[in-house]
Design an enzyme around this catalytic site. Structure first.
Site, PDB file in Angstrom:
ATOM      1  N   ARG A 148       0.854  -1.186   0.000  1.00 39.63           N
ATOM      2  CA  ARG A 148       0.000   0.000   0.000  1.00 39.63           C
ATOM      3  C   ARG A 148       0.889   1.233   0.000  1.00 39.63           C
ATOM      4  O   ARG A 148       1.924   1.271   0.671  1.00 39.63           O
ATOM      5  CB  ARG A 148      -0.922   0.026   1.229  1.00 39.63           C
ATOM      6  CG  ARG A 148      -2.010  -1.030   1.230  1.00 39.63           C
ATOM      7  CD  ARG A 148      -3.058  -0.749   0.165  1.00 39.63           C
ATOM      8  NE  ARG A 148      -4.164  -1.696   0.208  1.00 39.63           N
ATOM      9  CZ  ARG A 148      -4.241  -2.802  -0.498  1.00 39.63           C
ATOM     10  NH1 ARG A 148      -3.229  -3.126  -1.314  1.00 39.63           N
ATOM     11  NH2 ARG A 148      -5.288  -3.606  -0.407  1.00 39.63           N
ATOM     12  N   GLU A 167      -3.242   7.600  -4.951  1.00 37.92           N
ATOM     13  CA  GLU A 167      -3.308   6.690  -6.094  1.00 37.92           C
ATOM     14  C   GLU A 167      -4.538   7.015  -6.928  1.00 37.92           C
ATOM     15  O   GLU A 167      -5.644   6.968  -6.380  1.00 37.92           O
ATOM     16  CB  GLU A 167      -3.371   5.253  -5.595  1.00 37.92           C
ATOM     17  CG  GLU A 167      -2.992   4.231  -6.624  1.00 37.92           C
ATOM     18  CD  GLU A 167      -2.801   2.848  -5.990  1.00 37.92           C
ATOM     19  OE1 GLU A 167      -1.682   2.297  -6.090  1.00 37.92           O
ATOM     20  OE2 GLU A 167      -3.771   2.341  -5.406  1.00 37.92           O
ATOM     21  N   HIS A 220      -0.500  -0.072 -10.404  1.00 34.46           N
ATOM     22  CA  HIS A 220      -1.206  -1.010  -9.528  1.00 34.46           C
ATOM     23  C   HIS A 220      -1.670  -2.248 -10.309  1.00 34.46           C
ATOM     24  O   HIS A 220      -2.848  -2.608 -10.286  1.00 34.46           O
ATOM     25  CB  HIS A 220      -2.401  -0.320  -8.861  1.00 34.46           C
ATOM     26  CG  HIS A 220      -2.820  -0.981  -7.584  1.00 34.46           C
ATOM     27  ND1 HIS A 220      -3.262  -0.293  -6.486  1.00 34.46           N
ATOM     28  CD2 HIS A 220      -2.851  -2.297  -7.206  1.00 34.46           C
ATOM     29  CE1 HIS A 220      -3.564  -1.119  -5.509  1.00 34.46           C
ATOM     30  NE2 HIS A 220      -3.324  -2.353  -5.924  1.00 34.46           N
TER      31      HIS A 220
END
Length: 325
Positions: free
Chosen positions: A236, A264, A283
Protein backbone atom coordinates in the site's frame (compact mmCIF):
# COMPACT_ATOMS: atom_id res chain seq x y z
CA UNK A 1 -17.75 -6.86 -9.51
CA UNK A 2 -19.34 -5.35 -12.59
CA UNK A 3 -21.35 -7.32 -15.12
CA UNK A 4 -18.54 -6.78 -17.64
CA UNK A 5 -16.03 -8.49 -15.33
CA UNK A 6 -18.07 -11.62 -14.63
CA UNK A 7 -17.01 -13.52 -17.81
CA UNK A 8 -13.35 -12.86 -17.01
CA UNK A 9 -13.56 -13.88 -13.36
CA UNK A 10 -15.87 -16.80 -14.11
CA UNK A 11 -14.96 -18.08 -17.60
CA UNK A 12 -17.30 -20.76 -19.01
CA UNK A 13 -15.62 -23.79 -17.46
CA UNK A 14 -15.42 -22.15 -14.02
CA UNK A 15 -18.97 -20.81 -14.22
CA UNK A 16 -20.23 -24.29 -15.13
CA UNK A 17 -18.64 -25.68 -11.96
CA UNK A 18 -20.14 -22.88 -9.88
CA UNK A 19 -23.63 -23.46 -11.28
CA UNK A 20 -23.29 -27.17 -10.58
CA UNK A 21 -22.52 -26.41 -6.94
CA UNK A 22 -25.07 -23.70 -6.19
CA UNK A 23 -28.17 -22.16 -7.71
CA UNK A 24 -27.02 -18.86 -9.14
CA UNK A 25 -28.11 -16.37 -11.80
CA UNK A 26 -24.85 -15.12 -13.36
CA UNK A 27 -26.74 -12.34 -15.15
CA UNK A 28 -27.80 -10.77 -11.83
CA UNK A 29 -25.01 -8.42 -10.80
CA UNK A 30 -25.53 -5.22 -8.85
CA UNK A 31 -23.21 -2.37 -7.92
CA UNK A 32 -25.52 -0.89 -5.29
CA UNK A 33 -27.65 -2.62 -2.70
CA UNK A 34 -30.21 0.13 -3.28
CA UNK A 35 -30.84 -1.42 -6.69
CA UNK A 36 -34.37 -2.92 -6.66
CA UNK A 37 -32.97 -6.11 -8.18
CA UNK A 38 -30.70 -6.50 -5.18
CA UNK A 39 -33.50 -6.20 -2.65
CA UNK A 40 -35.56 -8.92 -4.23
CA UNK A 41 -32.65 -11.31 -4.59
CA UNK A 42 -31.14 -10.74 -1.15
CA UNK A 43 -34.33 -11.81 0.61
CA UNK A 44 -33.64 -15.44 -0.34
CA UNK A 45 -29.85 -15.36 -0.75
CA UNK A 46 -27.83 -17.87 1.28
CA UNK A 47 -24.44 -17.31 -0.37
CA UNK A 48 -23.35 -13.88 -1.60
CA UNK A 49 -20.50 -13.64 -4.10
CA UNK A 50 -18.73 -10.29 -4.03
CA UNK A 51 -15.79 -8.71 -5.83
CA UNK A 52 -13.92 -5.48 -6.47
CA UNK A 53 -16.21 -2.46 -6.22
CA UNK A 54 -18.77 -4.13 -3.96
CA UNK A 55 -20.49 -1.56 -1.71
CA UNK A 56 -20.02 -1.98 2.04
CA UNK A 57 -22.10 -4.70 3.64
CA UNK A 58 -23.41 -3.28 6.90
CA UNK A 59 -26.26 -4.00 9.30
CA UNK A 60 -28.83 -2.43 6.98
CA UNK A 61 -27.82 -4.67 4.10
CA UNK A 62 -27.73 -7.73 6.35
CA UNK A 63 -31.27 -6.98 7.51
CA UNK A 64 -32.43 -7.45 3.92
CA UNK A 65 -30.72 -10.85 3.70
CA UNK A 66 -32.07 -12.92 6.61
CA UNK A 67 -31.04 -16.24 5.04
CA UNK A 68 -27.44 -15.21 4.33
CA UNK A 69 -24.92 -17.68 5.72
CA UNK A 70 -21.79 -17.14 3.65
CA UNK A 71 -19.98 -14.37 1.76
CA UNK A 72 -17.44 -15.49 -0.83
CA UNK A 73 -15.21 -12.64 -1.98
CA UNK A 74 -13.68 -13.03 -5.45
CA UNK A 75 -10.91 -10.54 -4.70
CA UNK A 76 -8.43 -9.69 -1.95
CA UNK A 77 -9.01 -7.94 1.35
CA UNK A 78 -12.48 -7.66 2.88
CA UNK A 79 -11.25 -5.24 5.57
CA UNK A 80 -13.12 -2.21 4.22
CA UNK A 81 -16.01 -4.19 2.76
CA UNK A 82 -17.65 -5.96 5.69
CA UNK A 83 -19.09 -4.65 8.92
CA UNK A 84 -18.20 -6.60 12.11
CA UNK A 85 -21.91 -7.42 12.21
CA UNK A 86 -21.26 -10.01 9.48
CA UNK A 87 -19.28 -12.20 11.89
CA UNK A 88 -21.52 -11.30 14.85
CA UNK A 89 -24.43 -12.84 12.95
CA UNK A 90 -22.51 -16.06 12.35
CA UNK A 91 -22.01 -15.51 8.63
CA UNK A 92 -18.84 -17.22 7.37
CA UNK A 93 -16.57 -15.25 5.07
CA UNK A 94 -14.05 -16.44 2.50
CA UNK A 95 -11.65 -14.36 0.44
CA UNK A 96 -9.62 -15.13 -2.67
CA UNK A 97 -6.74 -13.17 -1.14
CA UNK A 98 -4.46 -16.22 -1.28
CA UNK A 99 -5.13 -16.57 -4.99
CA UNK A 100 -4.52 -12.87 -5.52
CA UNK A 101 -1.25 -13.06 -3.56
CA UNK A 102 0.43 -15.24 -6.18
CA UNK A 103 0.66 -12.70 -9.05
CA UNK A 104 1.83 -10.02 -6.61
CA UNK A 105 4.58 -12.32 -5.38
CA UNK A 106 5.47 -13.21 -8.98
CA UNK A 107 5.69 -9.51 -9.90
CA UNK A 108 7.89 -8.88 -6.88
CA UNK A 109 10.15 -11.83 -7.68
CA UNK A 110 10.64 -10.48 -11.20
CA UNK A 111 11.45 -7.02 -9.87
CA UNK A 112 13.90 -8.36 -7.28
CA UNK A 113 15.83 -10.22 -9.97
CA UNK A 114 15.75 -7.28 -12.39
CA UNK A 115 16.85 -4.88 -9.66
CA UNK A 116 19.72 -7.19 -8.78
CA UNK A 117 20.94 -6.96 -12.38
CA UNK A 118 20.36 -3.18 -12.36
CA UNK A 119 18.47 -3.90 -15.56
CA UNK A 120 16.37 -0.73 -15.73
CA UNK A 121 19.32 1.63 -15.35
CA UNK A 122 21.49 -0.52 -17.63
CA UNK A 123 18.77 -0.42 -20.30
CA UNK A 124 18.66 3.37 -20.18
CA UNK A 125 22.44 3.66 -20.34
CA UNK A 126 22.56 1.31 -23.32
CA UNK A 127 19.76 3.23 -25.03
CA UNK A 128 21.71 6.47 -24.60
CA UNK A 129 25.24 5.27 -25.37
CA UNK A 130 24.40 2.57 -27.97
CA UNK A 131 27.53 0.73 -26.85
CA UNK A 132 28.42 -1.94 -24.32
CA UNK A 133 30.08 -0.80 -21.09
CA UNK A 134 33.88 -0.95 -21.10
CA UNK A 135 35.21 -4.30 -19.93
CA UNK A 136 33.50 -7.67 -20.12
CA UNK A 137 32.20 -7.70 -16.54
CA UNK A 138 29.87 -5.01 -15.20
CA UNK A 139 30.80 -4.50 -11.53
CA UNK A 140 28.31 -4.13 -8.71
CA UNK A 141 25.43 -6.09 -10.24
CA UNK A 142 24.18 -9.66 -10.07
CA UNK A 143 22.00 -11.91 -7.94
CA UNK A 144 24.61 -14.24 -6.43
CA UNK A 145 24.38 -13.58 -2.69
CA UNK A 146 22.28 -10.45 -3.17
CA UNK A 147 20.72 -9.45 0.15
CA UNK A 148 16.93 -9.21 0.02
CA UNK A 149 14.91 -7.85 2.93
CA UNK A 150 11.19 -8.62 3.21
CA UNK A 151 9.08 -6.33 5.40
CA UNK A 152 6.01 -8.29 6.50
CA UNK A 153 5.28 -12.02 6.47
CA UNK A 154 1.86 -11.48 4.92
CA UNK A 155 0.33 -13.88 2.42
CA UNK A 156 2.33 -12.17 -0.30
CA UNK A 157 5.48 -11.98 1.82
CA UNK A 158 5.29 -15.73 2.49
CA UNK A 159 4.59 -16.52 -1.16
CA UNK A 160 7.61 -14.44 -2.12
CA UNK A 161 9.80 -16.30 0.36
CA UNK A 162 8.82 -19.56 -1.35
CA UNK A 163 9.49 -18.16 -4.82
CA UNK A 164 12.92 -16.85 -3.79
CA UNK A 165 14.14 -20.22 -2.48
CA UNK A 166 15.61 -21.55 -5.76
CA UNK A 167 17.86 -18.51 -6.12
CA UNK A 168 21.26 -17.81 -4.54
CA UNK A 169 19.96 -14.91 -2.48
CA UNK A 170 20.31 -14.06 1.20
CA UNK A 171 16.79 -13.38 2.49
CA UNK A 172 15.90 -11.57 5.72
CA UNK A 173 12.52 -10.81 7.26
CA UNK A 174 11.20 -8.10 9.57
CA UNK A 175 7.82 -8.80 11.16
CA UNK A 176 6.83 -8.17 14.80
CA UNK A 177 4.39 -11.11 14.72
CA UNK A 178 6.98 -13.71 13.65
CA UNK A 179 9.38 -15.31 16.14
CA UNK A 180 12.74 -16.93 15.53
CA UNK A 181 11.27 -20.45 15.36
CA UNK A 182 8.77 -19.50 12.67
CA UNK A 183 11.40 -17.55 10.73
CA UNK A 184 13.66 -20.60 10.76
CA UNK A 185 10.78 -22.71 9.43
CA UNK A 186 10.29 -20.17 6.65
CA UNK A 187 14.01 -20.36 5.88
CA UNK A 188 14.78 -16.68 6.46
CA UNK A 189 16.81 -14.66 8.94
CA UNK A 190 14.64 -12.61 11.31
CA UNK A 191 15.84 -9.06 11.93
CA UNK A 192 14.51 -5.88 13.51
CA UNK A 193 13.33 -3.48 10.81
CA UNK A 194 16.24 -1.08 11.25
CA UNK A 195 18.81 -3.87 10.92
CA UNK A 196 17.04 -5.26 7.87
CA UNK A 197 17.11 -1.85 6.19
CA UNK A 198 20.81 -1.37 6.98
CA UNK A 199 21.87 -4.76 5.61
CA UNK A 200 19.70 -5.25 2.50
CA UNK A 201 20.50 -4.48 -1.12
CA UNK A 202 16.83 -4.79 -2.03
CA UNK A 203 13.96 -4.11 0.39
CA UNK A 204 10.45 -5.21 -0.57
CA UNK A 205 7.42 -4.13 1.47
CA UNK A 206 4.53 -6.52 2.20
CA UNK A 207 3.08 -5.23 5.47
CA UNK A 208 -0.63 -4.45 5.96
CA UNK A 209 -1.82 -0.86 6.07
CA UNK A 210 -2.88 -0.01 9.61
CA UNK A 211 -2.60 3.13 11.75
CA UNK A 212 0.62 1.65 13.19
CA UNK A 213 2.20 1.06 9.77
CA UNK A 214 1.38 4.44 8.23
CA UNK A 215 4.66 5.66 6.68
CA UNK A 216 6.42 2.67 8.19
CA UNK A 217 9.29 3.49 5.84
CA UNK A 218 9.87 7.18 6.50
CA UNK A 219 12.77 9.59 6.22
CA UNK A 220 14.73 8.01 9.08
CA UNK A 221 14.22 4.49 7.73
CA UNK A 222 15.18 5.43 4.17
CA UNK A 223 18.38 7.00 5.47
CA UNK A 224 19.35 3.62 6.94
CA UNK A 225 19.32 1.93 3.53
CA UNK A 226 22.72 1.53 1.85
CA UNK A 227 23.54 3.80 -1.06
CA UNK A 228 22.62 2.03 -4.27
CA UNK A 229 19.94 -0.14 -2.69
CA UNK A 230 16.43 -0.49 -4.12
CA UNK A 231 13.04 -0.22 -2.43
CA UNK A 232 10.07 -2.18 -3.86
CA UNK A 233 6.48 -1.55 -2.76
CA UNK A 234 3.59 -3.71 -3.93
CA UNK A 235 1.61 -3.40 -0.67
CA UNK A 236 0.00 0.00 0.00
CA UNK A 237 1.28 3.46 -0.86
CA UNK A 238 0.66 4.77 2.64
CA UNK A 239 3.43 2.57 4.02
CA UNK A 240 6.01 4.95 2.52
CA UNK A 241 6.81 8.62 3.04
CA UNK A 242 6.82 9.64 -0.61
CA UNK A 243 8.29 13.10 -0.02
CA UNK A 244 11.25 11.57 1.77
CA UNK A 245 11.59 8.94 -0.97
CA UNK A 246 11.63 11.61 -3.67
CA UNK A 247 14.45 13.38 -1.84
CA UNK A 248 16.50 10.18 -1.73
CA UNK A 249 15.84 9.53 -5.41
CA UNK A 250 16.79 13.07 -6.40
CA UNK A 251 20.04 12.61 -4.50
CA UNK A 252 20.59 9.48 -6.62
CA UNK A 253 21.16 7.49 -3.44
CA UNK A 254 18.40 4.89 -3.81
CA UNK A 255 16.24 3.31 -6.48
CA UNK A 256 12.52 2.59 -6.18
CA UNK A 257 10.05 0.24 -7.87
CA UNK A 258 6.50 1.21 -6.93
CA UNK A 259 3.30 -0.50 -8.01
CA UNK A 260 1.32 1.37 -5.34
CA UNK A 261 1.52 5.02 -4.34
CA UNK A 262 -0.06 7.57 -2.05
CA UNK A 263 -2.19 9.11 -3.44
CA UNK A 264 -3.31 6.69 -6.09
CA UNK A 265 -3.09 7.51 -8.88
CA UNK A 266 -0.26 9.99 -8.50
CA UNK A 267 -0.80 13.63 -9.53
CA UNK A 268 0.18 14.09 -13.15
CA UNK A 269 3.05 16.38 -12.13
CA UNK A 270 4.54 13.95 -9.59
CA UNK A 271 8.34 13.83 -9.88
CA UNK A 272 8.16 10.05 -9.51
CA UNK A 273 7.09 9.82 -13.15
CA UNK A 274 10.28 11.47 -14.38
CA UNK A 275 13.02 10.46 -11.95
CA UNK A 276 15.28 8.01 -13.78
CA UNK A 277 15.76 5.82 -10.70
CA UNK A 278 12.02 5.41 -10.09
CA UNK A 279 10.08 2.69 -11.91
CA UNK A 280 6.31 3.16 -11.49
CA UNK A 281 3.58 0.76 -12.59
CA UNK A 282 -0.20 1.39 -12.33
CA UNK A 283 -1.21 -1.01 -9.53
CA UNK A 284 -1.08 -4.05 -11.77
CA UNK A 285 0.90 -6.51 -9.64
CA UNK A 286 -2.34 -8.11 -8.44
CA UNK A 287 -4.59 -10.25 -10.58
CA UNK A 288 -5.02 -8.90 -14.09
CA UNK A 289 -6.11 -10.34 -17.44
CA UNK A 290 -6.32 -14.13 -17.34
CA UNK A 291 -5.17 -14.16 -13.71
CA UNK A 292 -8.59 -13.05 -12.45
CA UNK A 293 -9.98 -16.47 -13.43
CA UNK A 294 -7.91 -17.85 -10.55
CA UNK A 295 -10.04 -15.73 -8.21
CA UNK A 296 -13.26 -17.11 -9.68
CA UNK A 297 -11.91 -20.64 -9.35
CA UNK A 298 -11.05 -20.06 -5.68
CA UNK A 299 -14.61 -18.87 -4.99
CA UNK A 300 -16.08 -21.77 -6.94
CA UNK A 301 -14.07 -24.28 -4.92
CA UNK A 302 -15.30 -22.65 -1.70
CA UNK A 303 -18.90 -22.88 -2.96
CA UNK A 304 -18.36 -26.57 -3.68
CA UNK A 305 -17.10 -27.11 -0.14
CA UNK A 306 -20.16 -25.39 1.30
CA UNK A 307 -22.47 -27.40 -0.93
CA UNK A 308 -20.97 -30.63 0.38
CA UNK A 309 -21.10 -29.53 4.01
CA UNK A 310 -17.39 -28.91 4.23
CA UNK A 311 -15.33 -26.17 5.87
CA UNK A 312 -14.07 -23.14 3.99
CA UNK A 313 -10.41 -23.41 3.01
CA UNK A 314 -9.89 -19.64 3.01
CA UNK A 315 -12.08 -18.43 5.86
CA UNK A 316 -11.43 -14.89 7.07
CA UNK A 317 -10.79 -14.67 10.82
CA UNK A 318 -12.23 -11.38 12.04
CA UNK A 319 -10.01 -11.50 15.13
CA UNK A 320 -6.85 -10.97 13.04
CA UNK A 321 -8.38 -8.98 10.21
CA UNK A 322 -7.02 -5.61 11.35
CA UNK A 323 -3.41 -6.74 11.21
CA UNK A 324 -3.64 -8.53 7.88
CA UNK A 325 -3.30 -7.05 4.42
Amino acid sequence: MTAQNVPQIFPPEVLARLRAAVEIDPTLTVESFADPCAGGALADTEILITGWGCPRIDEAVLDTAPALRAILHAAGSVKDLLSPAVWERGIVVSSAADANALPVAEYTLAMVLLAGKDLLAQRDRFRTRRAFPQGEIVPGIGNFGRRVGIVGASRIGRRLIELLKPFDLSVSLADPYVDATEAAALGVRLLPLDDLLRTSDIVTVHAPQTPETHQLIGRRELALMPTGSVLINTARGGLLDHDALVDELRADRLGAILDVTDPEPLPVDSPLFDLPNAFITPHLAGSQGNEVARLGLAVTQEAERLAHGGELAHAVDHAVLERTA
